[in-house]
Scaffold this motif. Structure first.
Motif, PDB file in Angstrom:
ATOM      1  N   GLN A   1       0.848  -1.181   0.000  1.00 20.04           N
ATOM      2  CA  GLN A   1       0.000   0.000   0.000  1.00 20.04           C
ATOM      3  C   GLN A   1       0.881   1.228   0.000  1.00 20.04           C
ATOM      4  OE1 GLN A   1      -2.524  -0.360   3.432  1.00 20.04           O
ATOM      5  NE2 GLN A   1      -4.209  -1.211   2.263  1.00 20.04           N
TER       6      GLN A   1
ATOM      7  N   THR B   1      -3.103   6.257  -5.284  1.00 22.11           N
ATOM      8  CA  THR B   1      -3.553   6.985  -4.104  1.00 22.11           C
ATOM      9  C   THR B   1      -3.092   6.305  -2.822  1.00 22.11           C
ATOM     10  OG1 THR B   1      -5.640   5.756  -4.094  1.00 22.11           O
ATOM     11  CG2 THR B   1      -5.589   7.859  -5.285  1.00 22.11           C
TER      12      THR B   1
ATOM     13  N   SER C   1      -4.162   2.625  -1.248  1.00 25.65           N
ATOM     14  CA  SER C   1      -4.619   1.682  -2.271  1.00 25.65           C
ATOM     15  C   SER C   1      -3.679   0.481  -2.287  1.00 25.65           C
ATOM     16  CB  SER C   1      -4.656   2.354  -3.649  1.00 25.65           C
ATOM     17  OG  SER C   1      -3.379   2.852  -4.011  1.00 25.65           O
TER      18      SER C   1
ATOM     19  N   TRP D   1      -1.834  -2.960  -3.940  1.00 20.84           N
ATOM     20  CA  TRP D   1      -1.342  -3.441  -5.223  1.00 20.84           C
ATOM     21  C   TRP D   1      -0.507  -4.697  -5.025  1.00 20.84           C
ATOM     22  CZ3 TRP D   1      -2.723  -0.573  -9.570  1.00 20.84           C
ATOM     23  CH2 TRP D   1      -3.308   0.646  -9.299  1.00 20.84           C
TER      24      TRP D   1
END
Length: 473
Positions: free
Chosen positions: A92, A115, A118, A120
């Motif tokens: 994040q 952002t 968020s 990933w």
């Protein structure tokens, strides 16, 4: 014998391949097709966070098997593949608008932003950089700006620390060769997000981030004073997310005050009285810790504020202070206080860029400014020189100079050096009422430390803004 060999070897090869099973991961909704072609029918879709077993990979297409048992083809550019049998790693962003680059290094071009908070999936790591699947391509983010969501519970978390240097430089990357983006005075409370060798990545003042020398940070039990913002305009929209496309959940009255929870790009996340969160644009609020107490002006006035120096022109140099950074900090705070009083404020610069002297004065003329105020800090070869000075050029400037200096002169913190004639470019080439303020000597070690203090900055910016308002009225 050849047939017998193949009979036994083929199952072994198949078995080995099966044991090295590859998985596909998705960061967005992707069509699963019956055949490896865009003209083939869509049999289903996979979504962000989904995974599947890879059966076969081609250059442009990947054959997958879903957990439902269905098989199909997806575009290879929309999938990330891993043969790692361990738990899938994800990260994040710890900052708002984290830059995603085309390669593992700050020399690669920026291809987008992600952002804060968020999540990933990680493809791989290379040195201090981590790759993710980003909008159909491989993107790279700085590892020190992300946190692992699969980290063990006992992994060290961020710490609250206090600045112990007189002035601590904040840089955009670790290393003294990198650009200074801010300076923090002694006593500033910061959050140390990560430490790497002798450098600490910190979060400070409404979510700003950067790197500092770890030597000058000390663990503390102190808490950073809660930051608040003030709404500047009547019926300001408070939204459900950080953008104009998000739903308006409430309208706030002018002068309403809210606690800041975080900063995401150009938006503040604030806490409402009922416990909910909302977002408000940073261009419709003031974050000055102590707003001017002067009354709001009845008629519109325009003031041009000029932060001295900038870019390659650093201005005066203290032991640890760059004038260009301190003038910008002081000027933007004055701007917030004037805006709160109903003044239209034009800044000659709002970041660390070089602006020519002619451009500064042209702004004053273009906007027909009611006042032009240039902010500076002094320096001389004599380390004992001290005090604040107000400079003017013509008779047209005297009223403005007197109004501001009357407020600064009431402050006994610095020696009052008076109102003086100054043959400066931004004054003599200015058609509007203008002054240049020298707010202390960076060449004086004691005064350098003083002018960086938060209480001095709060006090002097209020005095200057009140002086300007007195002149405008």
């Amino acid at each position: 014998m050849i047939f017998a060999f193949l009979f036994f070897v083929i199952p072994i090869i198949f078995s080995t391949s099966a044991s090295a099973e590859k998985n596909a991961y998705f960061e967005e909704t992707v069509n699963v097709r019956a055949e490896p072609s865009l003209t083939s029918s869509v049999i289903t879709q996979v979504h962000k966070g989904d995974s599947a077993i890879v059966l076969e990979s081609k250059t442009d297409w990947t054959n997958i098997q879903l957990h439902t048992g269905e098989e199909g083809w997806v575009s290879s550019r929309l999938v990330s593949i891993s043969s790692d049998s361990k738990e899938r790693k994800s990260i994040q962003s710890t900052v708002s608008d984290l830059q995603v680059r085309a390669g593992p290094g700050k020399e690669y071009k920026v291809i987008g932003n992600i952002t804060q908070d968020s999540e990933w999936n990680v493809l791989e790591t290379a040195g201090d950089w981590t790759s993710i699947q980003f909008k159909g391509q491989t993107g790279w983010v700085a590892s020190w700006l992300v946190s692992s969501t699969t980290a063990s519970p006992d992994q060290k978390t961020s710490q609250v620390k206090e600045v112990k240097a007189r002035i601590l430089n904040v840089r955009d990357f670790p290393g003294t060769e990198n650009r200074i983006i801010s300076q923090l005075p002694s006593g500033t409370i910061v959050e140390e997000v990560r430490q790497e060798k002798n450098w600490s990545f910190i979060r400070y003042q409404n979510g700003q981030t950067g790197w500092v020398d770890s030597t000058y940070l000390q663990e503390t039990d102190k808490q950073e004073e809660s930051e608040f913002l003030t709404i500047l305009y009547q019926a300001t929209n408070l939204r459900s997310g950080p953008g104009l496309n998000y739903e308006v959940i409430k309208q706030a009255p002018a002068k309403a005050r809210y606690k800041i929870a975080a900063k995401e790009g150009k938006w503040f996340r604030i806490l409402l009285d009922d416990g909910r969160s909302a977002y408000v644009a940073d261009w419709v609020v003031s974050t000055a810790s102590k707003l001017s107490t002067s009354p709001v002006l009845k008629s519109g006035k325009t003031v041009v504020l000029d932060a001295g120096h900038g870019g390659y022109d650093s201005g005066a140099l203290g032991i640890t202070t760059l004038e260009k950074i301190l003038t910008l900090k002081t000027t933007t705070t004055i701007a917030e206080k004037l805006k709160n009083a109903g003044v239209q404020v034009i800044l000659t610069r709002d970041d660390d860029t070089f602006v020519s002297l002619s451009e500064r004065t042209l702004l004053s003329d273009r906007y027909k400014a009611d006042a032009f105020v240039s902010i500076h800090f002094d320096s001389t070869v004599d380390p004992t020189a001290n005090g604040a000075t107000t400079y003017y050029y013509g008779e047209n400037d005297m009223s403005l100079a007197s109004a501001i200096h009357a407020k600064i002169g009431d402050d006994t913190t610095l020696r009052d050096r008076g109102i003086r004639y100054g043959n400066y470019y931004v004054l003599r080439n200015n058609k509007q009422p203008s002054v240049l303020l020298e707010l202390g000597f960076l060449s004086n070690p004691w005064e350098e430390q003083l002018v960086n203090r938060l209480d001095y900055q709060s006090k002097v910016t209020t005095e200057i803004s009140n002086g300007i308002l007195t002149f405008l009225q």
